[in-house]
Design an enzyme around this catalytic site. Structure first.
Site, PDB file in Angstrom:
ATOM      1  N   GLY A   1       5.178 107.305  19.912  1.00 14.46           N
ATOM      2  CA  GLY A   1       5.319 108.061  21.371  1.00 14.46           C
ATOM      3  C   GLY A   1       4.982 109.367  21.143  1.00 14.46           C
TER       4      GLY A   1
ATOM      5  N   MET B   1       6.761 112.277  21.287  1.00 13.33           N
ATOM      6  CA  MET B   1       7.708 112.843  20.425  1.00 13.33           C
ATOM      7  C   MET B   1       7.851 112.566  18.887  1.00 13.33           C
ATOM      8  SD  MET B   1       8.866 115.532  22.002  1.00 13.33           S
ATOM      9  CE  MET B   1       9.760 115.970  20.310  1.00 13.33           C
TER      10      MET B   1
ATOM     11  N   THR C   1      16.984 109.737  21.553  1.00  9.64           N
ATOM     12  CA  THR C   1      16.554 109.069  22.830  1.00  9.64           C
ATOM     13  C   THR C   1      17.741 109.228  23.942  1.00  9.64           C
ATOM     14  OG1 THR C   1      15.692 107.217  21.388  1.00  9.64           O
ATOM     15  CG2 THR C   1      16.583 106.703  23.383  1.00  9.64           C
TER      16      THR C   1
ATOM     17  N   ASN D   1      19.115 116.954  23.863  1.00 12.44           N
ATOM     18  CA  ASN D   1      18.187 118.050  23.695  1.00 12.44           C
ATOM     19  C   ASN D   1      18.437 118.699  22.310  1.00 12.44           C
ATOM     20  OD1 ASN D   1      16.978 120.708  24.030  1.00 12.44           O
ATOM     21  ND2 ASN D   1      16.540 119.758  26.300  1.00 12.44           N
TER      22      ASN D   1
ATOM     23  N   HIS E   1      10.556 117.687  34.618  1.00 10.10           N
ATOM     24  CA  HIS E   1       9.954 117.093  33.413  1.00 10.10           C
ATOM     25  C   HIS E   1       8.509 116.500  33.826  1.00 10.10           C
ATOM     26  CE1 HIS E   1      13.994 117.493  31.739  1.00 10.10           C
ATOM     27  NE2 HIS E   1      13.636 117.485  30.723  1.00 10.10           N
TER      28      HIS E   1
ATOM     29  N   LYS F   1       8.215 110.871  32.355  1.00  6.61           N
ATOM     30  CA  LYS F   1       9.428 110.757  31.895  1.00  6.61           C
ATOM     31  C   LYS F   1      10.184 109.533  32.520  1.00  6.61           C
ATOM     32  CE  LYS F   1      13.887 113.230  30.923  1.00  6.61           C
ATOM     33  NZ  LYS F   1      13.833 112.630  29.521  1.00  6.61           N
TER      34      LYS F   1
ATOM     35  N   THR G   1      19.394 115.807  29.156  1.00  8.64           N
ATOM     36  CA  THR G   1      19.860 117.458  29.152  1.00  8.64           C
ATOM     37  C   THR G   1      20.677 117.789  30.459  1.00  8.64           C
ATOM     38  OG1 THR G   1      17.887 117.819  27.833  1.00  8.64           O
ATOM     39  CG2 THR G   1      19.031 119.833  28.998  1.00  8.64           C
TER      40      THR G   1
END
Length: 244
Positions: free
Chosen positions: A10, A12, A84, A109, A139, A143, A150
């Site tokens: 992914g 991230m 996650t 976050n 975002h 997403k 967050t």
């Protein structure tokens, strides 16, 4: 420190992987991709049972991977960094239960700036109980969950700072605003890394507290700081507050 990454392919996961590769004090063992994809830069395994034993596992995958991740980590006694979002209430309980057996770092976050924003909200909110409170988050258009993890964390901070907690309303329809709610608005557009603004408004004035992430790199850096922290901790559930 030997690092294994769940969800390594992914966006991230790849950011974290390349930061580990560029850090001579860290060793990247590879990561997990349940879709069977491969990468030329590092080893990718279809399941945790196929991967070598790590000192810490960083998870940037999906909520449906949680059960197998917790089971494996408890069996092997490997500390976890859970990054996650979108967990159900039952899954949140599973994380708490697992933290009685191993160290788990859990955060929606990993930005230090968002941590400071929460501190500011906790300080300001008790003085603004007569103000309407709105939260606007934005975002990227890929997403999956809304509102963001967050945003939920910020709302929790606000409600814990109010004498009486408020219900959360996702957006507003037509009609008069209920003063006893916190409105949350989610924007999904382009490649926005992550913007969060809390607006306090009265009849005479308004105050805004905002955080903007210019790059997802900040979240990868925070996850690695959390990983370095959690490997030396005893069993329990830890958060960004503990990094202070």
């Amino acid at each position: 420190m030997k690092v294994l990454i769940c969800g390594i392919l992914g966006k991230m996961g790849q950011l974290v992987a390349h930061q580990v590769l560029n850090n001579p004090q860290l060793t990247l063992l590879g990561g997990i991709d349940t879709k069977g994809r491969q990468c030329n830069d590092f080893a990718v395994y279809a399941s945790l049972s196929d991967a070598p034993l790590a000192d810490v596992i960083i998870d940037f995958s999906y909520p449906d991977q949680l059960d197998s991740l917790l089971s494996y980590a408890m069996e092997k006694k490997i500390p976890l960094v859970l990054a996650t979002t979108g967990y159900s209430a039952a899954q949140e309980e599973s994380i708490v239960s697992a933290s009685r057996h191993l160290p788990i770092f859990r955060s929606a976050n990993f930005s230090f700036g968002v941590l400071i924003m929460r501190k500011l909200l906790a300080l300001a909110t008790p003085y603004l109980v007569d103000f309407d409170i709105e939260l606007i988050e934005a975002h990227h258009n890929k997403k999956a969950d809304a509102p963001s993890g967050t945003a939920k964390l910020l709302v929790k901070t606000i409600n814990e700072s109010l004498p009486v907690s408020r219900d959360v309303v996702l957006g507003h329809g037509q009609g008069k605003r209920n003063p006893d709610v916190i409105g949350v608005h989610a924007i999904r557009a382009g490649s926005i890394a992550g913007d969060h603004t809390v607006l306090y408004a009265s009849e005479a004035e308004s105050i805004e507290i905002s955080h903007r992430a210019f790059s997802k790199e900040v979240f990868a850096q925070g996850a690695l700081r959390a990983a370095s922290f959690i490997v030396s901790q005893s069993v329990g559930l830890y958060s960004m507050d503990d990094l202070l």
